[in-house]
Design a protein around this motif. Structure first.
Motif, PDB file in Angstrom:
ATOM      1  N   GLN A 443       0.827  -1.208   0.000  1.00  0.00           N
ATOM      2  CA  GLN A 443       0.000   0.000   0.000  1.00  0.00           C
ATOM      3  C   GLN A 443       0.861   1.257   0.000  1.00  0.00           C
ATOM      4  O   GLN A 443       0.601   2.210  -0.756  1.00  0.00           O
ATOM      5  CB  GLN A 443      -0.910  -0.008   1.226  1.00  0.00           C
ATOM      6  N   ARG A 444       1.910   1.284   0.817  1.00  0.00           N
ATOM      7  CA  ARG A 444       2.747   2.481   0.921  1.00  0.00           C
ATOM      8  C   ARG A 444       3.606   2.688  -0.319  1.00  0.00           C
ATOM      9  O   ARG A 444       3.883   3.836  -0.702  1.00  0.00           O
ATOM     10  CB  ARG A 444       3.634   2.378   2.157  1.00  0.00           C
ATOM     11  N   VAL A 445       4.047   1.596  -0.964  1.00  0.00           N
ATOM     12  CA  VAL A 445       4.940   1.723  -2.118  1.00  0.00           C
ATOM     13  C   VAL A 445       4.178   1.970  -3.410  1.00  0.00           C
ATOM     14  O   VAL A 445       4.611   2.768  -4.257  1.00  0.00           O
ATOM     15  CB  VAL A 445       5.821   0.464  -2.246  1.00  0.00           C
ATOM     16  N   PHE A 446       3.017   1.356  -3.587  1.00  0.00           N
ATOM     17  CA  PHE A 446       2.352   1.379  -4.889  1.00  0.00           C
ATOM     18  C   PHE A 446       1.083   2.219  -4.931  1.00  0.00           C
ATOM     19  O   PHE A 446       0.687   2.675  -5.998  1.00  0.00           O
ATOM     20  CB  PHE A 446       2.035  -0.054  -5.323  1.00  0.00           C
ATOM     21  N   HIS A 447       0.403   2.414  -3.816  1.00  0.00           N
ATOM     22  CA  HIS A 447      -0.834   3.184  -3.834  1.00  0.00           C
ATOM     23  C   HIS A 447      -0.555   4.673  -3.624  1.00  0.00           C
ATOM     24  O   HIS A 447       0.566   5.086  -3.335  1.00  0.00           O
ATOM     25  CB  HIS A 447      -1.789   2.669  -2.753  1.00  0.00           C
ATOM     26  N   GLY A 448      -1.602   5.458  -3.745  1.00  0.00           N
ATOM     27  CA  GLY A 448      -1.495   6.899  -3.531  1.00  0.00           C
ATOM     28  C   GLY A 448      -1.060   7.636  -4.783  1.00  0.00           C
ATOM     29  O   GLY A 448      -0.955   7.070  -5.886  1.00  0.00           O
ATOM     30  N   GLU A 449      -0.835   8.907  -4.602  1.00  0.00           N
ATOM     31  CA  GLU A 449      -0.412   9.764  -5.704  1.00  0.00           C
ATOM     32  C   GLU A 449       1.113   9.760  -5.817  1.00  0.00           C
ATOM     33  O   GLU A 449       1.817   9.868  -4.809  1.00  0.00           O
ATOM     34  CB  GLU A 449      -0.907  11.191  -5.475  1.00  0.00           C
ATOM     35  N   ALA A 450       1.599   9.627  -7.033  1.00  0.00           N
ATOM     36  CA  ALA A 450       3.047   9.655  -7.264  1.00  0.00           C
ATOM     37  C   ALA A 450       3.562  11.089  -7.164  1.00  0.00           C
ATOM     38  O   ALA A 450       2.984  12.000  -7.771  1.00  0.00           O
ATOM     39  CB  ALA A 450       3.368   9.066  -8.626  1.00  0.00           C
ATOM     40  N   ASP A 451       4.642  11.277  -6.384  1.00  0.00           N
ATOM     41  CA  ASP A 451       5.237  12.607  -6.299  1.00  0.00           C
ATOM     42  C   ASP A 451       6.134  12.839  -7.518  1.00  0.00           C
ATOM     43  O   ASP A 451       6.205  12.012  -8.434  1.00  0.00           O
ATOM     44  CB  ASP A 451       6.005  12.782  -4.989  1.00  0.00           C
ATOM     45  N   ASP A 452       6.830  13.958  -7.530  1.00  0.00           N
ATOM     46  CA  ASP A 452       7.649  14.317  -8.689  1.00  0.00           C
ATOM     47  C   ASP A 452       8.734  13.275  -8.965  1.00  0.00           C
ATOM     48  O   ASP A 452       9.069  13.009 -10.127  1.00  0.00           O
ATOM     49  CB  ASP A 452       8.282  15.688  -8.473  1.00  0.00           C
ATOM     50  N   ASP A 453       9.300  12.694  -7.902  1.00  0.00           N
ATOM     51  CA  ASP A 453      10.369  11.716  -8.091  1.00  0.00           C
ATOM     52  C   ASP A 453       9.854  10.384  -8.624  1.00  0.00           C
ATOM     53  O   ASP A 453      10.593   9.641  -9.284  1.00  0.00           O
ATOM     54  CB  ASP A 453      11.088  11.468  -6.755  1.00  0.00           C
ATOM     55  N   ASN A 454       8.604  10.060  -8.332  1.00  0.00           N
ATOM     56  CA  ASN A 454       8.048   8.768  -8.736  1.00  0.00           C
ATOM     57  C   ASN A 454       7.189   8.836 -10.001  1.00  0.00           C
ATOM     58  O   ASN A 454       6.802   7.791 -10.520  1.00  0.00           O
ATOM     59  CB  ASN A 454       7.215   8.172  -7.594  1.00  0.00           C
ATOM     60  N   LYS A 455       6.911  10.043 -10.476  1.00  0.00           N
ATOM     61  CA  LYS A 455       6.065  10.168 -11.659  1.00  0.00           C
ATOM     62  C   LYS A 455       6.724   9.596 -12.911  1.00  0.00           C
ATOM     63  O   LYS A 455       6.039   9.232 -13.873  1.00  0.00           O
ATOM     64  CB  LYS A 455       5.711  11.637 -11.890  1.00  0.00           C
ATOM     65  N   THR A 456       8.038   9.562 -12.922  1.00  0.00           N
ATOM     66  CA  THR A 456       8.767   9.055 -14.092  1.00  0.00           C
ATOM     67  C   THR A 456       9.226   7.610 -13.897  1.00  0.00           C
ATOM     68  O   THR A 456      10.108   7.147 -14.631  1.00  0.00           O
ATOM     69  CB  THR A 456       9.995   9.944 -14.373  1.00  0.00           C
ATOM     70  N   PHE A 457       8.663   6.904 -12.924  1.00  0.00           N
ATOM     71  CA  PHE A 457       9.043   5.511 -12.662  1.00  0.00           C
ATOM     72  C   PHE A 457       8.769   4.659 -13.899  1.00  0.00           C
ATOM     73  O   PHE A 457       7.633   4.579 -14.369  1.00  0.00           O
ATOM     74  CB  PHE A 457       8.244   4.977 -11.471  1.00  0.00           C
ATOM     75  N   PRO A 458       9.800   4.014 -14.477  1.00  0.00           N
ATOM     76  CA  PRO A 458       9.598   3.263 -15.732  1.00  0.00           C
ATOM     77  C   PRO A 458       8.752   2.001 -15.531  1.00  0.00           C
ATOM     78  O   PRO A 458       8.788   1.354 -14.480  1.00  0.00           O
ATOM     79  CB  PRO A 458      11.030   2.892 -16.155  1.00  0.00           C
ATOM     80  N   GLU A 459       8.030   1.665 -16.566  1.00  0.00           N
ATOM     81  CA  GLU A 459       7.216   0.453 -16.577  1.00  0.00           C
ATOM     82  C   GLU A 459       8.123  -0.782 -16.708  1.00  0.00           C
ATOM     83  O   GLU A 459       9.320  -0.670 -17.009  1.00  0.00           O
ATOM     84  CB  GLU A 459       6.230   0.527 -17.743  1.00  0.00           C
ATOM     85  N   LEU A 460       7.552  -1.964 -16.450  1.00  0.00           N
ATOM     86  CA  LEU A 460       8.290  -3.216 -16.575  1.00  0.00           C
ATOM     87  C   LEU A 460       8.813  -3.378 -18.002  1.00  0.00           C
ATOM     88  O   LEU A 460       8.053  -3.269 -18.971  1.00  0.00           O
ATOM     89  CB  LEU A 460       7.368  -4.391 -16.217  1.00  0.00           C
ATOM     90  N   ARG A 461      10.116  -3.633 -18.128  1.00  0.00           N
ATOM     91  CA  ARG A 461      10.728  -3.766 -19.444  1.00  0.00           C
ATOM     92  C   ARG A 461      10.548  -5.184 -19.978  1.00  0.00           C
ATOM     93  O   ARG A 461      10.242  -6.117 -19.239  1.00  0.00           O
ATOM     94  CB  ARG A 461      12.208  -3.409 -19.364  1.00  0.00           C
TER      95      ARG A 461
END
Length: 545
Positions: A443-461
């Motif tokens: 819940q803490r790692v994946f849920h909620g709103e992504a902040d500026d640092d996490n908005k660019t988190f790449p998708e699974l390659r």
């Protein structure tokens, strides 16, 4: 001076088990002769040898006979005749899937994880580690087992120390000292075992089957010898309170080191209890069962509580291993066929699920350069496929029905309740706590709103997805249809339990037909013939377990 004394099973003259050990060794030597300026050659050699080893392990699985409870594909040769040391290898239902898991895991690690620097020595250490783990699972000679058991310490030490994170030197040294000290007790124990068994056997031998079937130790002697082995295995598992090296080693190890450590290396301890502790010293194992059951339950509860309190995601997964391995120890010392079968199955399940969790944590760190839970969040909104894969693996680790973790824990708890009721009742709280800390972390790692640092988190390659696919397939297949695994595990487990009963005060509780409740719930149409054992034994291929 070296003469072959035993032939393999259906593999004919081909030394299949020896090949599983020597192929990674040859790969290590080949990598050492490659040019440092051409790391692609080292990667190619590592990939080819690890894939060939994995293919041989799968072929072994295909050729493995479910009608035999003893050791198959046996390879037995005299090595050091005057000391009674032999090259004695064999595989049964207890070790079969651990060997296959080892064969499949290493090529996935080599393909899916980039060491970022010094690729040549990194790959060489990985292949040497694979050879040591394979040898440990296949050895039926006490000296040979000890040799491989010690070999694995060296490459893991250098992998942690050379490719780990900021406190890698401390973690590597702590790992080595703990496990090496435990191994010192086992070295004394195995030498004493061989020397004391000489009076009954008429010769000095380190052969596991000969000693287990032919030696008759006095009760007090057997107990001292058992604890010599048990201390080494308890450190390797690790069992509370000898577990403190594990969170540091996991946290500081490179991703490949964590995956291999969780996937197969920790199983050297739980496997050692079954193959050597219970088989060689059944009376001592039964006599001391209350100690091990108590430590297992403490480890389950402590590991879960400690995991809940972690701020580092990788350290959380590391403490979850302490709890999950506690369940395996609980099932082992419950001494019912059902519980021990569940323990063997759970060794595989833990290796798959927790190995995959460490893969995900490594990929998260590569993307965000942090493992702090507080600095992550909202990843599901920007990388839904990545989040979905993590969720499946997490649910399997919790033990959700339909996934692999449920089957192993269910059999352990069901079988342990028959002979270790109150320990099992307390241990059940660990299942609830596992859901708490893993769901809260998700819940803490994946849920909620992504902040500026996490908005660019790449998708699974694509490459990551290909590496992950075998883990997901194993998780779902084992959870939905565990019968093929249990068909191969149970005959050897039942022989081991019978051996313990015949050589100790153990009396099996009357629980009806094997896996009756499990089959009734899952509709498994399972035969009743697993207890049939081949009455003919020969020195080259002994059922033993």
């Amino acid at each position: 001076m070296i003469a072959a004394e035993a032939a393999g099973h259906s593999a004919g003259a081909f030394p299949l088990l020896s090949a599983l050990i020597f192929l990674p060794m040859l790969g290590t030597v080949g990598i050492l002769f490659t040019q440092k300026s051409r790391p692609d050659y080292a990667k190619l050699i590592a990939l080819l040898t690890s894939v060939m080893t994995g293919a041989l392990s799968i072929w072994m699985l295909k050729e493995f006979s479910t009608d035999e409870s003893g050791f198959q594909f046996v390879s037995q040769h005299t090595w050091i005749e005057q000391w009674g040391i032999g090259w004695h290898l064999g595989v049964d239902g207890i070790s079969l899937f651990l060997v296959v898991l080892t064969g499949v895991l290493f090529p996935l690690v080599i393909v899916g994880i980039d060491p970022h620097h010094d690729e040549k020595p990194y790959l060489a250490w990985l292949l040497m580690l694979e050879a040591g783990v394979m040898g440990s699972f296949l050895s039926l000679d006490l000296f040979l087992f000890f040799l491989f058991f010690e070999i694995v310490l060296v490459p893991m030490y250098f992998l942690i120390g050379g490719w780990g994170y900021e406190n890698r030197e401390y973690a590597a040294t702590k790992f080595y000292l703990y496990t090496f000290l435990g191994s010192a007790f086992m070295m004394v124990g195995l030498i004493a075992t061989a020397m004391l068994a000489r009076d009954d056997l008429g010769k000095v031998t380190f052969d596991l089957v000969e000693i287990a079937e032919g030696a008759n130790f006095a009760a007090s002697t057997g107990r001292w010898l058992f604890f010599g082995f048990a201390i080494a295995f308890a450190v390797k598992v690790p069992i509370f309170p000898l577990h403190t090296w594990l969170p540091d080693a996991h946290t500081q190890a490179p991703t490949a080191g964590s995956v291999v450590l969780a996937g197969v290396m920790l199983k050297l301890g739980t496997y050692g209890f079954l193959r050597f502790g219970l088989y060689l010293f059944p009376e001592a194992a039964v006599w001391s069962r209350s100690l091990w059951l108590t430590l297992a339950v403490i480890g389950i509860i402590y590991g879960a509580i400690a995991a809940t309190m972690q701020k580092d995601l990788k350290r959380l997964v590391a403490y979850s291993s302490v709890a999950h391995l506690g369940f395996i120890v609980l099932g082992t010392f419950a001494f019912t066929s059902q519980a021990i079968s569940g323990s063997v199955l759970q060794m595989i399940n833990h290796g798959v699920s927790t190995g995959a969790l460490f893969l995900f944590v490594g990929w998260i760190y590569e993307r965000r350069k942090t493992r702090q839970i507080a600095e992550l969040g909202g990843i599901q909104s920007v990388a839904p496929i990545f989040a979905a894969g993590f969720m499946i693996v997490m649910l399997s680790s919790i033990g959700v029905p339909g996934l692999n973790g449920f089957i192993g824990e269910y059999l352990i708890l069901l079988g342990s309740f028959q002979s270790a009721r109150w320990w099992t009742v307390v241990a059940t709280a660990g299942v609830i706590l596992a859901a708490l800390y893993l769901l809260w972390a998700y819940q803490r790692v994946f849920h909620g709103e992504a902040d500026d640092d996490n908005k660019t988190f790449p998708e699974l390659r694509a490459k990551e997805a290909m590496v992950l696919l075998p883990f997901i397939a194993a998780i779902v297949f084992t959870g939905v249809y565990p019968k093929p695994l249990l068909d191969r595990i149970e005959p050897s487990v039942e022989v081991l339990v019978t051996h313990v009963e015949e050589n100790s005060s153990l009396t099996q509780p009357d629980i009806g037909t094997q896996r009756g409740e499990f089959e009734a719930e899952h509709g498994d149409d399972h035969g009743d013939d697993h207890g049939d054992e081949d009455e003919s034994h020969d020195e080259g291929e002994e059922h033993g377990e």
